[in-house]
Write an enzyme that holds these catalytic residues in place. Structure first.
Site, PDB file in Angstrom:
ATOM      1  N   SER A  36      15.402 -50.687   7.538  1.00  0.00           N
ATOM      2  CA  SER A  36      15.821 -50.790   8.936  1.00  0.00           C
ATOM      3  C   SER A  36      15.338 -49.572   9.723  1.00  0.00           C
ATOM      4  O   SER A  36      14.781 -48.631   9.157  1.00  0.00           O
ATOM      5  CB  SER A  36      17.349 -50.918   9.044  1.00  0.00           C
ATOM      6  OG  SER A  36      17.960 -49.746   8.565  1.00  0.00           O
ATOM      7  N   ILE A  38      13.524 -46.824  11.934  1.00  0.00           N
ATOM      8  CA  ILE A  38      12.141 -46.321  11.997  1.00  0.00           C
ATOM      9  C   ILE A  38      11.364 -46.785  10.769  1.00  0.00           C
ATOM     10  O   ILE A  38      10.208 -47.197  10.869  1.00  0.00           O
ATOM     11  CB  ILE A  38      12.144 -44.771  12.092  1.00  0.00           C
ATOM     12  CG1 ILE A  38      12.722 -44.327  13.443  1.00  0.00           C
ATOM     13  CG2 ILE A  38      10.738 -44.209  11.898  1.00  0.00           C
ATOM     14  CD1 ILE A  38      12.917 -42.821  13.586  1.00  0.00           C
ATOM     15  N   ASP A  78      17.908 -45.677  -4.129  1.00  0.00           N
ATOM     16  CA  ASP A  78      18.651 -44.596  -3.489  1.00  0.00           C
ATOM     17  C   ASP A  78      17.826 -43.331  -3.744  1.00  0.00           C
ATOM     18  O   ASP A  78      17.604 -42.962  -4.912  1.00  0.00           O
ATOM     19  CB  ASP A  78      20.040 -44.487  -4.145  1.00  0.00           C
ATOM     20  CG  ASP A  78      20.871 -43.346  -3.574  1.00  0.00           C
ATOM     21  OD1 ASP A  78      20.306 -42.425  -2.962  1.00  0.00           O
ATOM     22  OD2 ASP A  78      22.105 -43.374  -3.768  1.00  0.00           O
ATOM     23  N   TYR A 179      22.644 -31.782   9.036  1.00  0.00           N
ATOM     24  CA  TYR A 179      21.449 -32.484   9.525  1.00  0.00           C
ATOM     25  C   TYR A 179      20.384 -31.477   9.960  1.00  0.00           C
ATOM     26  O   TYR A 179      19.215 -31.577   9.585  1.00  0.00           O
ATOM     27  CB  TYR A 179      21.826 -33.407  10.688  1.00  0.00           C
ATOM     28  CG  TYR A 179      20.711 -34.342  11.108  1.00  0.00           C
ATOM     29  CD1 TYR A 179      20.458 -35.514  10.400  1.00  0.00           C
ATOM     30  CD2 TYR A 179      19.891 -34.044  12.192  1.00  0.00           C
ATOM     31  CE1 TYR A 179      19.427 -36.364  10.770  1.00  0.00           C
ATOM     32  CE2 TYR A 179      18.859 -34.883  12.571  1.00  0.00           C
ATOM     33  CZ  TYR A 179      18.637 -36.050  11.864  1.00  0.00           C
ATOM     34  OH  TYR A 179      17.600 -36.889  12.233  1.00  0.00           O
ATOM     35  N   LYS A 183      16.691 -30.957   8.243  1.00  0.00           N
ATOM     36  CA  LYS A 183      15.445 -31.251   8.959  1.00  0.00           C
ATOM     37  C   LYS A 183      14.555 -30.011   9.089  1.00  0.00           C
ATOM     38  O   LYS A 183      13.330 -30.121   9.028  1.00  0.00           O
ATOM     39  CB  LYS A 183      15.763 -31.874  10.328  1.00  0.00           C
ATOM     40  CG  LYS A 183      16.374 -33.280  10.224  1.00  0.00           C
ATOM     41  CD  LYS A 183      15.443 -34.255   9.492  1.00  0.00           C
ATOM     42  CE  LYS A 183      16.006 -35.662   9.381  1.00  0.00           C
ATOM     43  NZ  LYS A 183      15.123 -36.576   8.649  1.00  0.00           N
TER      44      LYS A 183
HETATM   45  N1  LIG Z   1      16.690 -42.668  15.216  1.00  0.00           N
HETATM   46  C1  LIG Z   1      16.500 -41.443  15.663  1.00  0.00           C
HETATM   47  O1  LIG Z   1      16.775 -41.146  16.838  1.00  0.00           O
HETATM   48  C2  LIG Z   1      15.883 -40.381  14.791  1.00  0.00           C
HETATM   49  C3  LIG Z   1      15.450 -39.195  15.385  1.00  0.00           C
HETATM   50  C4  LIG Z   1      14.868 -38.210  14.582  1.00  0.00           C
HETATM   51  C5  LIG Z   1      14.708 -38.415  13.235  1.00  0.00           C
HETATM   52  N2  LIG Z   1      15.152 -39.587  12.679  1.00  0.00           N
HETATM   53  C6  LIG Z   1      14.962 -39.723  11.233  1.00  0.00           C
HETATM   54  O2  LIG Z   1      14.298 -40.944  10.996  1.00  0.00           O
HETATM   55  C7  LIG Z   1      14.640 -41.410   9.684  1.00  0.00           C
HETATM   56  C8  LIG Z   1      15.111 -42.856   9.790  1.00  0.00           C
HETATM   57  O3  LIG Z   1      16.256 -42.876  10.609  1.00  0.00           O
HETATM   58  P1  LIG Z   1      16.692 -44.155  11.472  1.00  0.00           P
HETATM   59  O4  LIG Z   1      17.149 -43.674  12.795  1.00  0.00           O
HETATM   60  O5  LIG Z   1      15.629 -45.190  11.399  1.00  0.00           O
HETATM   61  O6  LIG Z   1      18.002 -44.550  10.664  1.00  0.00           O
HETATM   62  P2  LIG Z   1      18.495 -45.978  10.127  1.00  0.00           P
HETATM   63  O7  LIG Z   1      19.900 -45.730   9.683  1.00  0.00           O
HETATM   64  O8  LIG Z   1      18.226 -47.035  11.145  1.00  0.00           O
HETATM   65  O9  LIG Z   1      17.564 -46.200   8.871  1.00  0.00           O
HETATM   66  C9  LIG Z   1      17.656 -45.399   7.743  1.00  0.00           C
HETATM   67  C10 LIG Z   1      17.378 -46.251   6.520  1.00  0.00           C
HETATM   68  O10 LIG Z   1      17.512 -45.400   5.376  1.00  0.00           O
HETATM   69  C11 LIG Z   1      18.332 -46.072   4.432  1.00  0.00           C
HETATM   70  N3  LIG Z   1      19.021 -45.101   3.602  1.00  0.00           N
HETATM   71  C12 LIG Z   1      20.125 -44.364   3.872  1.00  0.00           C
HETATM   72  N4  LIG Z   1      20.459 -43.613   2.814  1.00  0.00           N
HETATM   73  C13 LIG Z   1      19.543 -43.874   1.847  1.00  0.00           C
HETATM   74  C14 LIG Z   1      19.354 -43.423   0.529  1.00  0.00           C
HETATM   75  N5  LIG Z   1      20.194 -42.541  -0.038  1.00  0.00           N
HETATM   76  N6  LIG Z   1      18.297 -43.895  -0.167  1.00  0.00           N
HETATM   77  C15 LIG Z   1      17.449 -44.793   0.382  1.00  0.00           C
HETATM   78  N7  LIG Z   1      17.596 -45.284   1.613  1.00  0.00           N
HETATM   79  C16 LIG Z   1      18.631 -44.827   2.343  1.00  0.00           C
HETATM   80  C17 LIG Z   1      19.313 -46.921   5.256  1.00  0.00           C
HETATM   81  O11 LIG Z   1      19.863 -47.982   4.491  1.00  0.00           O
HETATM   82  C18 LIG Z   1      18.406 -47.401   6.375  1.00  0.00           C
HETATM   83  O12 LIG Z   1      17.729 -48.595   6.056  1.00  0.00           O
HETATM   84  C19 LIG Z   1      15.717 -40.457   9.171  1.00  0.00           C
HETATM   85  O13 LIG Z   1      15.113 -39.502   8.313  1.00  0.00           O
HETATM   86  C20 LIG Z   1      16.249 -39.815  10.420  1.00  0.00           C
HETATM   87  O14 LIG Z   1      16.817 -38.571  10.182  1.00  0.00           O
HETATM   88  C21 LIG Z   1      15.731 -40.565  13.412  1.00  0.00           C
END
Ligand SMILES: NC(=O)c1ccc[n+]([C@@H]2O[C@H](COP(=O)([O-])OP(=O)(O)OC[C@H]3O[C@@H](n4cnc5c(N)ncnc54)[C@H](O)[C@@H]3O)[C@@H](O)[C@H]2O)c1
Length: 214
Positions: A36, A38, A78, A179, A183
């Site tokens: 899901s 990004i 995981d 967090y 990062k």
């Molecule tokens: N959305 C934002 O605004 C944003 C901004 C900066 C960075 N990020 C980074 O982008 C990445 C994706 O975030 P997102 O916003 O798409 O989040 P999201 O929650 O939509 O997706 C994260 C995915 O990682 C999976 N996940 C969670 N824990 C896990 C684990 N232990 N092992 C394997 N999979 C696992 C979840 O099930 C999910 O499918 C992350 O590293 C997040 O920190 C997101």
């Protein structure tokens, strides 16, 4: 004695930079946290340009549905479980090699360093589970070790490890020390690993989004 390798870090690539998607056709790509957000967009993007994508996630229902829709391969993974990440890489190797790895799985949420608890004259603080810090940093460190190993099993490829970092890798992020630290941590991981590209053959970069709503 001349240095064993020359280190020339590249400048940041502008977000709007163009590239030739033909270069990705037929490449074997791994994405963690690909079910899901990004990660899902990354999976869809690589499939669209003709790459073979194997992705892992803890969300089985979404992962399996996405794999079925796209003809990609989903592996329950995981990122904190070494054996499960190992399986993700082995499954990808079976498809012909490992060319590109996207270490994307990550978590945000309630920070356990700052978590509030009732304070009485005699109680002790509860132990923080540090899950955000562990998933976002230790999970990526596992991915980096596996990428470095399995890239070497795929000779004649332009090996690339891409880590999903954050603007929080560059700035102060109040109320989120886990967090924020995780990062900055993955950015540190990238800075060390990129300086040994000349030896490892593994290119390493981070993508640092700010707020991406879904
Ligand atoms: N959305 C934002 O605004 C944003 C901004 C900066 C960075 N990020 C980074 O982008 C990445 C994706 O975030 P997102 O916003 O798409 O989040 P999201 O929650 O939509 O997706 C994260 C995915 O990682 C999976 N996940 C969670 N824990 C896990 C684990 N232990 N092992 C394997 N999979 C696992 C979840 O099930 C999910 O499918 C992350 O590293 C997040 O920190 C997101």
């Amino acid at each position: 004695m001349p240095p064993r390798w020359k280190f020339t870090p590249s400048e940041a690539v502008p977000a709007g930079a163009t590239f030739d998607p033909q270069n990705l056709k037929g490449k074997n790509v791994i994405v963690t946290g690909g079910a899901s957000g990004i990660g899902e967009f990354v999976v869809r993007g690589f499939v669209e340009v003709g790459a073979f994508v194997t992705f892992g996630d803890v969300d089985l229902a979404r992962g399996e549905a996405l794999a079925k829709e796209l003809g990609a391969v989903f592996v329950k993974c995981d990122v904190l479980k070494w054996e499960e990440q190992l399986e993700l890489f082995k499954k990808t190797l079976e498809r012909g090699g490992v060319d590109v790895v996207v270490a994307n799985a990550g978590l945000d949420g309630e920070d356990t360093i700052l978590k509030r608890q009732p304070i009485t004259p005699s109680n002790d603080p509860t132990e923080p589970n540090l899950r955000i810090l562990r998933i976002n940093l230790i999970g990526v460190a596992y991915t980096a070790r596996l990428a470095n190993f399995y890239f070497s099993r795929t000779p004649k490829s332009d090996h690339s490890l891409i880590i999903t970092a954050s603007l929080s890798s560059y700035i102060d992020h109040p109320f989120s020390p886990e967090y924020n630290a995780s990062k900055w941590g993955v950015r540190g991981l990238m800075r060390s690993l990129r300086s040994t590209t000349g030896v490892s053959g593994m290119r390493v970069g981070v993508v640092a989004p700010w707020y991406v709503p879904f």
